[in-house]
Design a protein around this motif. Structure first.
Motif, PDB file in Angstrom:
ATOM      1  N   UNK A   1      28.509 -24.353  33.047  1.00 53.14           N
ATOM      2  CA  UNK A   1      27.816 -23.335  33.020  1.00 53.14           C
ATOM      3  C   UNK A   1      26.908 -22.883  34.275  1.00 53.14           C
ATOM      4  N   UNK A   2      26.352 -23.696  34.870  1.00 57.34           N
ATOM      5  CA  UNK A   2      25.645 -23.619  36.192  1.00 57.34           C
ATOM      6  C   UNK A   2      26.193 -23.563  37.465  1.00 57.34           C
ATOM      7  N   UNK A   3      27.592 -23.401  37.196  1.00 62.14           N
ATOM      8  CA  UNK A   3      28.524 -23.337  38.364  1.00 62.14           C
ATOM      9  C   UNK A   3      28.931 -24.541  38.972  1.00 62.14           C
ATOM     10  N   UNK A   4      28.546 -25.747  38.630  1.00 63.20           N
ATOM     11  CA  UNK A   4      28.722 -26.943  39.331  1.00 63.20           C
ATOM     12  C   UNK A   4      30.342 -27.477  38.864  1.00 63.20           C
ATOM     13  N   UNK A   5      30.795 -28.016  39.791  1.00 61.97           N
ATOM     14  CA  UNK A   5      32.195 -28.443  39.535  1.00 61.97           C
ATOM     15  C   UNK A   5      32.137 -30.016  38.884  1.00 61.97           C
ATOM     16  N   UNK A   6      32.876 -30.204  37.727  1.00 66.01           N
ATOM     17  CA  UNK A   6      32.854 -31.332  37.093  1.00 66.01           C
ATOM     18  C   UNK A   6      34.478 -31.862  37.263  1.00 66.01           C
ATOM     19  N   UNK A   7      34.643 -33.211  37.774  1.00 64.88           N
ATOM     20  CA  UNK A   7      35.799 -33.553  37.925  1.00 64.88           C
ATOM     21  C   UNK A   7      35.897 -34.652  36.592  1.00 64.88           C
ATOM     22  N   UNK A   8      37.005 -34.419  35.667  1.00 64.32           N
ATOM     23  CA  UNK A   8      37.288 -35.696  34.723  1.00 64.32           C
ATOM     24  C   UNK A   8      38.137 -36.385  34.878  1.00 64.32           C
ATOM     25  N   UNK A   9      38.236 -37.562  34.610  1.00 68.23           N
ATOM     26  CA  UNK A   9      39.215 -38.433  35.039  1.00 68.23           C
ATOM     27  C   UNK A   9      39.294 -39.191  33.353  1.00 68.23           C
ATOM     28  N   UNK A  10      40.499 -39.478  33.138  1.00 65.82           N
ATOM     29  CA  UNK A  10      40.742 -39.692  31.727  1.00 65.82           C
ATOM     30  C   UNK A  10      42.148 -40.623  31.622  1.00 65.82           C
ATOM     31  N   UNK A  11      42.169 -41.308  30.538  1.00 61.76           N
ATOM     32  CA  UNK A  11      43.582 -42.180  30.130  1.00 61.76           C
ATOM     33  C   UNK A  11      43.468 -43.273  30.865  1.00 61.76           C
ATOM     34  N   UNK A  12      44.524 -44.073  31.035  1.00 59.11           N
ATOM     35  CA  UNK A  12      44.657 -45.260  31.370  1.00 59.11           C
ATOM     36  C   UNK A  12      44.727 -45.491  32.901  1.00 59.11           C
ATOM     37  N   UNK A  13      43.743 -46.096  33.884  1.00 64.00           N
ATOM     38  CA  UNK A  13      43.739 -45.896  35.340  1.00 64.00           C
ATOM     39  C   UNK A  13      44.207 -47.317  35.676  1.00 64.00           C
ATOM     40  N   UNK A  14      44.973 -47.937  35.206  1.00 70.66           N
ATOM     41  CA  UNK A  14      45.244 -49.259  35.570  1.00 70.66           C
ATOM     42  C   UNK A  14      46.595 -49.540  36.350  1.00 70.66           C
ATOM     43  N   UNK A  15      47.199 -50.629  36.767  1.00 66.39           N
ATOM     44  CA  UNK A  15      48.122 -50.612  37.800  1.00 66.39           C
ATOM     45  C   UNK A  15      49.428 -50.342  37.012  1.00 66.39           C
ATOM     46  N   UNK A  16      49.690 -50.458  35.684  1.00 61.72           N
ATOM     47  CA  UNK A  16      50.953 -50.234  34.821  1.00 61.72           C
ATOM     48  C   UNK A  16      51.073 -48.745  34.854  1.00 61.72           C
ATOM     49  N   UNK A  17      49.798 -47.964  34.541  1.00 61.32           N
ATOM     50  CA  UNK A  17      49.928 -46.646  34.440  1.00 61.32           C
ATOM     51  C   UNK A  17      50.176 -46.000  35.902  1.00 61.32           C
ATOM     52  N   UNK A  18      49.439 -46.699  37.033  1.00 62.53           N
ATOM     53  CA  UNK A  18      49.659 -45.981  38.252  1.00 62.53           C
ATOM     54  C   UNK A  18      50.860 -46.332  38.881  1.00 62.53           C
ATOM     55  N   UNK A  19      51.521 -47.448  38.633  1.00 60.13           N
ATOM     56  CA  UNK A  19      52.452 -47.927  39.441  1.00 60.13           C
ATOM     57  C   UNK A  19      53.383 -46.775  39.577  1.00 60.13           C
ATOM     58  N   UNK A  20      53.914 -45.941  38.594  1.00 63.15           N
ATOM     59  CA  UNK A  20      54.942 -44.810  39.075  1.00 63.15           C
ATOM     60  C   UNK A  20      54.368 -43.575  39.318  1.00 63.15           C
ATOM     61  N   UNK A  21      53.248 -43.255  39.111  1.00 56.77           N
ATOM     62  CA  UNK A  21      52.426 -41.938  39.562  1.00 56.77           C
ATOM     63  C   UNK A  21      51.079 -42.102  40.653  1.00 56.77           C
ATOM     64  N   UNK A  22      51.272 -43.108  41.277  1.00 55.02           N
ATOM     65  CA  UNK A  22      50.055 -43.329  42.284  1.00 55.02           C
ATOM     66  C   UNK A  22      49.940 -41.910  43.195  1.00 55.02           C
ATOM     67  N   UNK A  23      51.174 -41.731  44.032  1.00 50.01           N
ATOM     68  CA  UNK A  23      51.092 -40.705  44.620  1.00 50.01           C
ATOM     69  C   UNK A  23      50.627 -39.387  44.185  1.00 50.01           C
ATOM     70  N   UNK A  24      51.089 -38.978  42.957  1.00 50.93           N
ATOM     71  CA  UNK A  24      50.786 -37.649  42.453  1.00 50.93           C
ATOM     72  C   UNK A  24      49.360 -37.524  42.085  1.00 50.93           C
ATOM     73  N   UNK A  25      48.677 -38.820  41.590  1.00 49.29           N
ATOM     74  CA  UNK A  25      47.402 -38.891  40.974  1.00 49.29           C
ATOM     75  C   UNK A  25      46.423 -38.593  42.238  1.00 49.29           C
ATOM     76  N   UNK A  26      46.871 -39.217  43.648  1.00 46.04           N
ATOM     77  CA  UNK A  26      46.183 -39.225  44.831  1.00 46.04           C
ATOM     78  C   UNK A  26      45.904 -37.892  45.020  1.00 46.04           C
TER      79      UNK A  26
END
Lengths: 261, 374
Positions: free
Chosen positions: B14-39
């Motif tokens: 509401x006050x115009x501040x940006x909020x970045x939400x990270x959610x879900x599994x951020x472990x090696x098995x989830x990142x293995x296939x999508x590291x570049x996209x998430x980066x």
């Protein structure tokens, strides 16, 4: 992992020619536990460990890891499981032709998912986590001391963030000081990262200080598997000799659970 | 609890501040296939210090996930960060382990000259060490002569068996085939000029003087030279050499002398055997091609090939044998306790000993150029 055992061995038979090593053996490990396998020489600890790793195939019985039967599942699934565990071999089994850094980086590079910079950062984190100085990153394994080899091997075992860690004689060949430090390191990492540990060991101090449950291998099966105080009360010649000999008493006197005895 | 895929979402409060939400599994098995996209998704979320980072919806987290986020933050924490307590340690690990950038070594100014110098230095080192080894072996041999009963005769006879007896089959096969081929090729040419009888001279001199010793030595260098190097190398890796030393047992006397002596004895005998079988092969082929009977062939042989050629061949066998053994032992003793060095040492040993055999053969050919002609 929804509450079921991480490792589940049922009805296991191992036979070499006329020699029966395991006779209808059952054994299981729950998530987050530290379970120690003890037994005399030739009791089949290492064989059992190798079977749980899929390096050897038992004659009968099933071994399930993360709920998957290791010896009957298809190769793709088995490969996925192998990425979810880490193994510390007795002699470290560092690749002697690779430097410390490359040894730890190898599993990450094999994923082909991360760039070289990222891998370098992760390796440094892992080196730091096992208490190794970064100066040793370019050292060759032949130039490391026994304790450092174990630490590097542990860093390599942990680099893929395993949920299950196998330790084969983690303190064998270490002097009491480095052995104690290494056990403390394993305990701290276990508390922080909450992985499950299965270890084969001879070392009473290790048993007393880190394990939640102890499985005693004797007479070709697991004669008892439970917390230390339960195991010590069990009537079996091997347990009596192992835990209640002079060496055993000394180690047990340090165990908080038994101070009431 | 259902574990969701890792996700990055940017909202504006509401006050115009940006909020970045990270959610879900951020472990090696989830990142293995999508590291570049998430980066790249994280990079698109804007500079770290501007936004509020909400990491509380992350279900699984580990060092790999933390490092991915940490790097897009530019290796420092953003001012406003919401984080689960149990995930704190992962960023703690990133903070303490600051990567040390190793400064690359300064480039050499004269790379070719340096390489040449290093090469010369290395070769002279090898030669010097091999001379030392040879000298040590002579001293050991002298001590054997003084106390012949106390010395490693069992090792010697075992080595004779391994190096000599077990090589009989392969040397016979190779020798026979070489004899057949050489005889066939020569017969074709000799028939053109009607000089059929000279096949005995060509085969006799060629095989007894040159081919027999050289082929046999090359086979032994590949077979036994590599075995000796690998065995000594593994004994170095497993500290067996040191174990012998501390028991006061001389490595050279117990391991190297018996092998060297065994090759020096077995190789000349193998040379005789190989040359003999090769001549039989030659006779068989001459019979088929030129109709020359075996009786004719072997009765013409002594006249065509003076006896000294036989001694020359046998002598060469002994010299080559000592060379092979020295080179194999030298490279075996230099192996460092790692697998790479073992592989390189064994390769170098075989290549060097085969080269040395051929060079020595050329030198001997010059020295004995006017000996042994009928």
């Amino acid at each position: 992992m929804s509450g079921g055992p991480v490792v589940d061995v049922t009805g296991l038979w191992t036979v070499y020619g006329d020699l029966v090593v395991h006779r209808d053996l059952d054994f299981s490990v729950m998530p987050g536990e530290v379970v120690a396998l003890v037994g005399g020489s030739g009791s089949g600890k290492t064989t059992l460990l190798r079977q749980m790793l899929g390096l050897e195939r038992p004659q009968r019985g099933s071994i399930r890891v993360f709920g998957v039967p290791l010896h009957t599942c298809d190769a793709g699934l088995f490969k996925k499981i192998r990425k979810r565990w880490g193994v510390l071999f007795q002699q470290g089994a560092l690749y002697s032709a690779l430097s410390v850094f490359d040894n730890i980086a190898l599993p990450l590079r094999e994923l082909h998912a991360f760039d070289a910079d990222f891998i370098r950062d992760i390796v440094m984190v892992k080196l730091d986590a096992v208490g190794m100085d970064k100066r040793h990153a370019s050292t060759m394994p032949a130039d490391l001391s026994g304790g450092m080899i174990k630490r590097v091997a542990l860093a390599r075992a942990l680099v893929l963030e395993p949920e299950l860690v196998f330790l084969d004689e983690p303190t064998a060949g270490l002097d009491p000081d480095s052995s104690e430090a290494f056990v403390k390191l394993v305990r701290d990492l276990h508390i922080k990262l909450n992985f499950t540990v299965v270890m084969a060991t001879h070392d009473l101090d290790t048993l007393v200080s880190v394990s939640d449950r102890i499985a005693v291998l004797a007479d070709q099966k697991v004669v008892v598997c439970g917390p230390l105080d339960e195991v010590v009360r069990h009537e079996h010649p091997f347990i009596r000799d192992f835990f209640l000999g002079e060496r055993g008493r000394r180690a047990l006197s340090a165990a908080p659970a038994l101070q009431t005895n | 609890m259902l574990v969701r895929d890792p996700d990055v979402q940017v909202t504006v409060a509401g006050d115009g501040a940006r909020v970045v939400h990270l959610s879900g599994a951020w472990d090696i098995r989830a990142l293995e296939s999508r590291a570049a996209a998430l980066q790249s998704a994280l990079r698109d979320a804007g500079p770290a210090q501007v936004s509020l980072w909400d990491l509380t919806q992350i279900q699984r987290f580990d060092h790999i996930g933390a490092m991915l986020v940490w790097r897009t933050w530019g290796r420092c924490r953003p001012g406003r960060l919401q984080l689960r307590r149990e995930h704190e340690i992962f960023f703690g690990a990133c903070e303490t382990a600051e990567a040390v950038a190793s400064s690359p070594a300064a480039p050499d100014r004269f790379p070719l000259l340096l390489a040449l110098g290093r090469g010369v230095w290395a070769v002279s080192g090898h030669v010097l060490e091999m001379l030392q080894l040879f000298g040590q072996l002579l001293i050991d041999a002298a001590s054997v002569a003084r106390q012949p009963l106390l010395r490693p005769w069992r090792e010697f006879s075992a080595a004779i068996y391994k190096i000599g007896v077990q090589a009989l089959g392969i040397t016979a096969l190779v020798g026979f085939l070489i004899g057949v081929v050489l005889s066939y090729l020569s017969a074709e040419q000799l028939r053109l000029v009607g000089a059929d009888v000279f096949i005995v001279n060509i085969l006799g001199i060629g095989i007894v003087r040159e081919l027999g010793p050289v082929i046999c030595s090359i086979l032994v260098a590949g077979r036994s030279g590599s075995a000796i190097t690998a065995q000594l190398g593994v004994m170095r890796v497993t500290e067996e050499l040191d174990a012998l030393s501390v028991m006061g047992i001389s490595n050279t006397l117990r391991l190297i002398l018996p092998k060297t002596a065994a090759i020096a004895v077995a190789l000349p005998l193998l040379v005789l055997w190989t040359s003999g079988v090769a001549l039989v092969g030659g006779a068989v082929s001459a019979n088929a091609e030129l109709g020359m009977s075996a009786y004719q062939f072997f009765t013409a042989l002594p006249a065509a090939v003076p006896e000294v050629n036989l001694w020359l061949g046998v002598g060469k066998g002994a010299v080559f044998g000592v060379l092979i053994a020295l080179i194999a032992c030298h490279f075996g003793l230099r192996i460092q306790p790692n697998t790479e060095s073992l592989a390189a040492g064994t390769t170098r040993s075989v290549v060097t000993s085969i080269t040395a055999v051929i060079v020595a053969d050329a030198i001997l050919a010059v020295i004995f150029s006017d000996v042994g002609w009928s």
